[in-house]
Motif scaffolding. Sequence first.
Motif, PDB file in Angstrom:
ATOM      1  N   LEU A  40     -38.912 -65.106  56.476  1.00 10.44           N
ATOM      2  CA  LEU A  40     -38.153 -64.021  56.605  1.00 10.44           C
ATOM      3  C   LEU A  40     -37.953 -63.005  55.638  1.00 10.44           C
ATOM      4  N   MET A  41     -38.135 -63.588  54.344  1.00 16.15           N
ATOM      5  CA  MET A  41     -38.269 -62.873  53.172  1.00 16.15           C
ATOM      6  C   MET A  41     -39.391 -61.774  53.109  1.00 16.15           C
ATOM      7  N   LEU A  44     -38.676 -59.394  56.629  1.00 14.38           N
ATOM      8  CA  LEU A  44     -37.710 -58.132  56.265  1.00 14.38           C
ATOM      9  C   LEU A  44     -37.845 -57.594  54.891  1.00 14.38           C
ATOM     10  N   GLY A  45     -38.507 -58.152  53.952  1.00 13.62           N
ATOM     11  CA  GLY A  45     -38.725 -57.373  52.804  1.00 13.62           C
ATOM     12  C   GLY A  45     -39.350 -56.108  52.896  1.00 13.62           C
ATOM     13  N   LEU A  48     -37.799 -53.635  55.003  1.00 12.22           N
ATOM     14  CA  LEU A  48     -37.085 -52.655  54.471  1.00 12.22           C
ATOM     15  C   LEU A  48     -37.645 -51.680  53.466  1.00 12.22           C
ATOM     16  N   VAL A 153     -30.192 -56.714  59.697  1.00 12.66           N
ATOM     17  CA  VAL A 153     -28.962 -57.528  58.896  1.00 12.66           C
ATOM     18  C   VAL A 153     -28.054 -58.118  59.793  1.00 12.66           C
ATOM     19  N   VAL A 156     -29.989 -61.482  60.930  1.00  7.34           N
ATOM     20  CA  VAL A 156     -29.789 -62.564  59.883  1.00  7.34           C
ATOM     21  C   VAL A 156     -28.402 -62.927  59.676  1.00  7.34           C
ATOM     22  N   SER A 157     -27.454 -61.964  59.719  1.00  4.08           N
ATOM     23  CA  SER A 157     -25.872 -62.375  59.477  1.00  4.08           C
ATOM     24  C   SER A 157     -25.802 -63.589  60.927  1.00  4.08           C
ATOM     25  N   ARG A 160     -27.638 -66.826  60.302  1.00  3.60           N
ATOM     26  CA  ARG A 160     -26.858 -67.884  59.214  1.00  3.60           C
ATOM     27  C   ARG A 160     -25.674 -68.419  59.688  1.00  3.60           C
TER      28      ARG A 160
ATOM     29  N   ALA B  27     -19.673 -66.492  54.563  1.00  2.00           N
ATOM     30  CA  ALA B  27     -20.921 -66.389  55.447  1.00  2.00           C
ATOM     31  C   ALA B  27     -21.347 -65.069  55.176  1.00  2.00           C
ATOM     32  N   THR B  31     -25.149 -63.548  53.870  1.00  2.00           N
ATOM     33  CA  THR B  31     -25.848 -62.612  54.251  1.00  2.00           C
ATOM     34  C   THR B  31     -26.352 -61.590  53.474  1.00  2.00           C
ATOM     35  N   LEU B  34     -29.038 -63.366  51.495  1.00  2.00           N
ATOM     36  CA  LEU B  34     -30.186 -63.314  52.172  1.00  2.00           C
ATOM     37  C   LEU B  34     -31.113 -62.069  52.290  1.00  2.00           C
ATOM     38  N   VAL B  35     -30.196 -60.804  52.453  1.00  2.00           N
ATOM     39  CA  VAL B  35     -30.991 -59.534  52.723  1.00  2.00           C
ATOM     40  C   VAL B  35     -31.503 -59.116  51.301  1.00  2.00           C
ATOM     41  N   ILE B  37     -32.309 -61.035  48.878  1.00  2.00           N
ATOM     42  CA  ILE B  37     -33.570 -61.972  48.408  1.00  2.00           C
ATOM     43  C   ILE B  37     -34.669 -61.193  49.351  1.00  2.00           C
ATOM     44  N   ALA B  38     -34.720 -60.863  50.382  1.00  2.00           N
ATOM     45  CA  ALA B  38     -35.570 -60.093  51.248  1.00  2.00           C
ATOM     46  C   ALA B  38     -36.064 -58.842  50.499  1.00  2.00           C
ATOM     47  N   LEU B  39     -35.186 -58.034  50.076  1.00  2.00           N
ATOM     48  CA  LEU B  39     -35.375 -56.872  49.457  1.00  2.00           C
ATOM     49  C   LEU B  39     -36.338 -57.143  48.078  1.00  2.00           C
ATOM     50  N   GLY B  41     -37.791 -59.879  47.512  1.00  2.00           N
ATOM     51  CA  GLY B  41     -39.099 -60.721  47.660  1.00  2.00           C
ATOM     52  C   GLY B  41     -40.235 -59.443  48.285  1.00  2.00           C
ATOM     53  N   GLY B  42     -39.750 -58.760  49.030  1.00  2.00           N
ATOM     54  CA  GLY B  42     -40.598 -57.453  49.795  1.00  2.00           C
ATOM     55  C   GLY B  42     -41.178 -56.576  48.576  1.00  2.00           C
ATOM     56  N   MET B  43     -40.276 -56.298  47.983  1.00  2.00           N
ATOM     57  CA  MET B  43     -40.553 -55.301  46.554  1.00  2.00           C
ATOM     58  C   MET B  43     -41.638 -56.055  45.682  1.00  2.00           C
TER      59      MET B  43
END
Lengths: 198, 158, 47
Positions: A40-41, A44-45, A48, A153, A156-157, A160, B27, B31, B34-35, B37-39, B41-43
């Motif tokens: 997912l990282m 989604l990374g 983004l 988003v 993901v939300s 979760r 919760a 989120t 998680l988002v 972390i994705a940002l 990780g992606g960068m």
Amino acid sequence: MVNEWLLRLATWLDGQQWSTDLHESYYMYNWVESTHVLTLMVFLGLLLAIDLRMLGLAFTGTPASQIADRLTPPMLAGFVVMVISGLVLFYSIPVRTTQSVWFRIKVVLLVAAGINALLFRNAMKRSVDSWDTDSLPPARIRWGAGISIGLWVGVVSTGRMIAYDWFDCHKEMPDFMYWAAGCVVELASIETAGAMEE
Amino acid sequence: MELLFIFEWLDTSTLAGISKAYGGVFAMVQTVHLVSIALLGGMVLVSDLRLLNLLLTSVPVPQVMDTTRKWITIALITVTLSGVYQASAVAIKLYHNSSFWAKMAGFAMGLLFLYVVKWPLLRHGVDSLNPWTVRLVAVASLTIWFSVAATGRWIGFS
Amino acid sequence: MNGMNGMSRKGQQILAAGLSVVIIAGWGTYWAQQVQSVVELLRMAYG
């Protein structure tokens, strides 16, 4: 009708030995879930990164089409592994997940994100030559990128939230929630209760 | 060094009162985490794959570093804020969790590596650098951040 | 943060390369140990 059919499918999956083994295996289940989150990282990374370019907020010195073209293959690689591990997670806990209101919203958002991605791709293909090197793409493209981020988003939300049991079928909650989660047994008993009152 | 007092303080703080009381907010913060972390990780992925000449090879390295550095910094801030909020709800439990400490060690290492080693080294581009140094730095950065994410996921399991 | 700005270019490179090797080796050992302990548990359960 659809709910009964889905529940029958989920119950059938649940009856398989592999599904039970997976759910009860501490390490296997955790490895699959970790793979789901780590890919997912990656997915989604990179998504983004592409969408931020389309919003004029990242890599503004590079043509938009170049960012999209180069980052899409690794993004899709992450997507494929993420989907496979997600299906395995569903397979290991099928009945509860089928009747999860969060999972249902997640699927709807996934479909919406897919449609948005297709529309975005077409809109981009048609017009990209006229704005490719602009640091700030046209408003239509920016809207598409913004909606894409918002929908993911949401995915993901809600994903979760599946882990939380606030709205599980066995809980006491408004009738509407039984309908939204598709709780077959609970909906049937509400119907019988209603018929008896009449 | 005894760090338990920090966790005891966090456990009784106002923040912990809020994070323990509102499951829905918790919760949502997850989120955000998680988002972020994705940002992050992606960068990190874009940045290090560029250094390894595997991605965006036609874009000059300093240009890729400029954008990724900006977004990595933003992601580090949101990841930390959402992380502290979550930690406050389970502070004492975390203190006794070995995956948590592996993650914190990795996180500290990642911060130092980025701000003290990687970015200062690349400030003047890669042309004057030994290509093997650049490759090693990229692989080390990927290793650290992958490990932070993986040990972080494992906190919930152990 | 200034980082290694006070150092010579060559010194920076040597330090960066050395630290990278240590980091890769360190985390490599950590993950190897994790995998090994899982394998051992599996062997105890099934072997």
